[in-house]
Design a protein around this motif. Structure first.
Motif, PDB file in Angstrom:
ATOM      1  N   TRP A   1       0.846  -1.196   0.000  1.00 49.46           N
ATOM      2  CA  TRP A   1       0.000   0.000   0.000  1.00 49.46           C
ATOM      3  C   TRP A   1       0.876   1.240   0.000  1.00 49.46           C
ATOM      4  O   TRP A   1       1.794   1.348   0.803  1.00 49.46           O
ATOM      5  CB  TRP A   1      -0.852   0.066   1.256  1.00 49.46           C
ATOM      6  CG  TRP A   1      -1.999  -0.866   1.358  1.00 49.46           C
ATOM      7  CD1 TRP A   1      -2.087  -1.921   2.218  1.00 49.46           C
ATOM      8  CD2 TRP A   1      -3.239  -0.823   0.632  1.00 49.46           C
ATOM      9  NE1 TRP A   1      -3.303  -2.529   2.066  1.00 49.46           N
ATOM     10  CE2 TRP A   1      -4.029  -1.880   1.098  1.00 49.46           C
ATOM     11  CE3 TRP A   1      -3.740   0.017  -0.360  1.00 49.46           C
ATOM     12  CZ2 TRP A   1      -5.308  -2.126   0.617  1.00 49.46           C
ATOM     13  CZ3 TRP A   1      -5.006  -0.228  -0.844  1.00 49.46           C
ATOM     14  CH2 TRP A   1      -5.789  -1.289  -0.367  1.00 49.46           C
ATOM     15  N   HIS A   2       0.567   2.180  -0.839  1.00 51.78           N
ATOM     16  CA  HIS A   2       1.190   3.503  -0.793  1.00 51.78           C
ATOM     17  C   HIS A   2       0.121   4.482  -0.330  1.00 51.78           C
ATOM     18  O   HIS A   2      -1.060   4.134  -0.255  1.00 51.78           O
ATOM     19  CB  HIS A   2       1.742   3.862  -2.175  1.00 51.78           C
ATOM     20  CG  HIS A   2       2.975   3.072  -2.512  1.00 51.78           C
ATOM     21  ND1 HIS A   2       4.234   3.522  -2.235  1.00 51.78           N
ATOM     22  CD2 HIS A   2       3.132   1.835  -3.048  1.00 51.78           C
ATOM     23  CE1 HIS A   2       5.119   2.601  -2.598  1.00 51.78           C
ATOM     24  NE2 HIS A   2       4.477   1.559  -3.092  1.00 51.78           N
TER      25      HIS A   2
ATOM     26  N   TYR B   1      -2.838   6.762  -0.024  1.00 51.90           N
ATOM     27  CA  TYR B   1      -4.008   6.975  -0.869  1.00 51.90           C
ATOM     28  C   TYR B   1      -3.869   6.249  -2.200  1.00 51.90           C
ATOM     29  O   TYR B   1      -3.906   6.860  -3.262  1.00 51.90           O
ATOM     30  CB  TYR B   1      -4.250   8.481  -1.069  1.00 51.90           C
ATOM     31  CG  TYR B   1      -4.825   9.110   0.177  1.00 51.90           C
ATOM     32  CD1 TYR B   1      -6.196   9.134   0.377  1.00 51.90           C
ATOM     33  CD2 TYR B   1      -4.009   9.611   1.176  1.00 51.90           C
ATOM     34  CE1 TYR B   1      -6.741   9.662   1.538  1.00 51.90           C
ATOM     35  CE2 TYR B   1      -4.545  10.138   2.347  1.00 51.90           C
ATOM     36  CZ  TYR B   1      -5.908  10.163   2.517  1.00 51.90           C
ATOM     37  OH  TYR B   1      -6.447  10.674   3.661  1.00 51.90           O
ATOM     38  N   SER B   2      -3.677   4.921  -2.118  1.00 50.37           N
ATOM     39  CA  SER B   2      -3.429   4.178  -3.352  1.00 50.37           C
ATOM     40  C   SER B   2      -4.398   3.020  -3.507  1.00 50.37           C
ATOM     41  O   SER B   2      -5.014   2.561  -2.547  1.00 50.37           O
ATOM     42  CB  SER B   2      -2.000   3.650  -3.358  1.00 50.37           C
ATOM     43  OG  SER B   2      -1.853   2.647  -2.379  1.00 50.37           O
ATOM     44  N   SER B   3      -4.523   2.586  -4.730  1.00 53.56           N
ATOM     45  CA  SER B   3      -5.326   1.418  -5.052  1.00 53.56           C
ATOM     46  C   SER B   3      -4.385   0.248  -5.304  1.00 53.56           C
ATOM     47  O   SER B   3      -3.295   0.427  -5.850  1.00 53.56           O
ATOM     48  CB  SER B   3      -6.146   1.688  -6.311  1.00 53.56           C
ATOM     49  OG  SER B   3      -6.687   0.471  -6.792  1.00 53.56           O
ATOM     50  N   LEU B   4      -4.818  -0.941  -4.918  1.00 56.88           N
ATOM     51  CA  LEU B   4      -4.036  -2.126  -5.266  1.00 56.88           C
ATOM     52  C   LEU B   4      -4.660  -2.850  -6.464  1.00 56.88           C
ATOM     53  O   LEU B   4      -4.271  -3.954  -6.810  1.00 56.88           O
ATOM     54  CB  LEU B   4      -3.871  -3.052  -4.058  1.00 56.88           C
ATOM     55  CG  LEU B   4      -2.835  -2.567  -3.031  1.00 56.88           C
ATOM     56  CD1 LEU B   4      -2.800  -3.461  -1.803  1.00 56.88           C
ATOM     57  CD2 LEU B   4      -1.441  -2.463  -3.637  1.00 56.88           C
TER      58      LEU B   4
ATOM     59  N   PRO C   1      -2.868  -0.025 -10.032  1.00 58.81           N
ATOM     60  CA  PRO C   1      -2.387   1.284  -9.578  1.00 58.81           C
ATOM     61  C   PRO C   1      -1.598   2.009 -10.677  1.00 58.81           C
ATOM     62  O   PRO C   1      -1.039   1.356 -11.548  1.00 58.81           O
ATOM     63  CB  PRO C   1      -1.473   0.937  -8.406  1.00 58.81           C
ATOM     64  CG  PRO C   1      -1.038  -0.461  -8.640  1.00 58.81           C
ATOM     65  CD  PRO C   1      -2.149  -1.139  -9.388  1.00 58.81           C
TER      66      PRO C   1
END
Ligand SMILES: *Cc1c(COP(=O)(O)O)cnc(C)c1O
Length: 446
Positions: A26-27, A29-32, A35
């Motif tokens: 996870w970064h 505010y990220s989507s897995l 991305p």
């Protein structure tokens, strides 16, 4: 993925490492799920990040126009900061802060008491900015409880505000930007006043202060505190507002007996042209939150300061103590690098440096005004903001910037930069040219 033998993981090449990252890490505010690209940093030095390029095998140097999100005031791999950490690690990396103390923390707290607005004499060392905000909230609540007024338990903040990502801090972020509806049963319902309308250079008339004035008047008996980012609203919109608003609000807080919490986690340490943004208005808040640039971007550390009135109030109350504390509190490595970073900042002509950056940004970003789709260009201290009419295509703009040697992380309609204070005139010109060039190229291709 459980196996009995966990010792020997094969080394990944850059492309494989990035592939793992996309799948598992996870970064912010990220989507897995699918991305956008994430860039692999090999090293960092001065104002530069060295980015790997697995496709070509040749790494590329880019100017970090973000200071790693406000933090890296003195750039990267700074010999003085490196030395502070390595030296400290040889005497002690950490000891608990309950019942024990140490020089790095004492020196840091002395310095913070010395440089922050007059009257903020008590320091709580927190682990991150969001925690510093939680601590500030708890200080305000405990204070009013001790005063025999436990019904003063709500907080107010400003629309477009940003105060962090833990649940308490989130409750004070802009309810729309922060998507409060997703968390509605678990975050406190707070009061919100309209974002300040008067610009940095404008006075604030009674009309501009009316909304917050009315809310204070109406809710004074249930309000513990108002929290705001003085002068610059950061992650919630990169807006600058008038010191006059802050001065008038401070007076209203006193009149209605509501505490004022200044969240200077982004604005602190010179970024806006004053050492602290409260300095533009000459006010002392009851509680002050610091973070981000505190360690020059080396380690996570934050601080919440308060006046003697607040600390005495809290400690005279039912608990007799302030109800917060953690095992890694006041970490000596973090305190040492914070001390070294503050020494670097204060020994230097920081004010002159920021004025130079301000005028460089004003000159360098001015051409953006004639690019189609640009709604506003504004500069304050070492902060430059280009507000677009539409949300930008972040991956596309980022790629265009990297091609031109610059790292930025735009969000929504905002393309903004707050470079390290050590940036040279030439590097600042390159940074601005890359922004102008990228926005021009993207506009031409759309
Ligand atoms: C970044 C920020 C925070 C949160 O700090 P973290 O270290 O990210 O937890 C809080 N308030 C303001 C104004 C910030 O800019």
């Amino acid at each position: 993925m459980s196996q009995d033998n966990h010792t020997a993981l094969p080394t990944l090449n850059d492309a494989q490492a990035l592939a793992f990252d996309r799948e598992h890490v996870w970064h912010p505010y990220s989507s897995l799920i699918d991305p956008p690209p994430c860039y692999l940093v090999e090293s960092a030095e001065g104002v530069y990040l060295q980015l790997a390029n697995p496709d070509t095998g040749e790494s590329q140097r880019v100017i970090d126009g973000m200071s790693s999100w406000w933090c890296a005031l003195h750039g990267y791999n700074h010999p003085v900061l490196n030395q502070a950490i390595s030296q400290q690690s040889e005497s002690m990396a950490h000891v608990m802060f309950g019942g024990l103390t140490h020089r790095p923390a004492i020196d840091l707290c002395r310095r913070l008491v010395d440089i922050t607005p007059q009257g903020l004499d008590q320091v709580f060392l927190a682990d991150s900015g969001s925690v510093a905000v939680e601590v500030a909230i708890k200080m305000a609540l405990q204070y009013w409880h001790s005063q025999g007024r436990p019904e003063k338990s709500r907080l107010m903040s400003l629309r477009n505000g940003y105060h962090g990502d833990t649940l308490g801090a989130m409750s004070l972020c802009d309810p729309i930007n922060g998507m409060h509806h997703l968390f509605k049963d678990n975050i406190q319902s707070q009061l919100f006043t309209e974002a300040p309308r008067c610009g940095f250079d404008e006075p604030c008339d009674a009309d501009a202060i009316a909304d917050v004035h009315n809310l204070l008047q109406e809710h004074k008996d249930s309000l513990a505190a108002i929290i705001l980012e003085p002068i610059v609203q950061g992650a919630g919109g990169m807006r600058f507002y008038s010191p006059d608003y802050l001065r008038q609000l401070k007076a209203l807080c006193e009149r209605y007996e509501v505490l004022l919490i200044a969240d200077e986690i982004a604005t602190g340490f010179g970024r806006t042209g004053e050492l602290f943004a409260c300095g533009h208005a000459g006010i002392t808040p009851d509680i002050l939150c610091l973070g981000k640039a505190l360690t020059g971007g080396y380690l996570t550390l934050a601080a919440t300061l308060c006046t003697r009135k607040i600390s005495s109030g809290i400690c005279e109350g039912e608990a007799g103590v302030f109800m917060h504390g953690t095992p890694l509190m006041g970490n000596p490595l973090a305190c040492s690098v914070a001390n070294a970073s503050l020494d670097l900042l204060l020994q230097d002509d920081w004010r002159g440096k920021i004025q130079t950056i301000e005028s460089g940004l004003n000159t360098g970003l001015a051409p953006c005004r004639s690019i189609k789709g640009v709604a506003d260009v504004r500069v304050l201290g070492a902060i430059g903001v280009i507000e677009m009419e539409q949300a930008v295509d972040m991956p596309k703009l980022q790629a265009a910037l990297i091609e031109r040697g610059v790292w930025l992380r735009p969000f929504g309609k905002l393309v903004y930069t707050m470079p390290p204070f050590i940036i040279t005139q030439g590097e600042l010109e390159s940074l601005c040219q890359a922004i102008v060039g990228s926005l021009t190229a993207i506009e031409a291709s759309s």
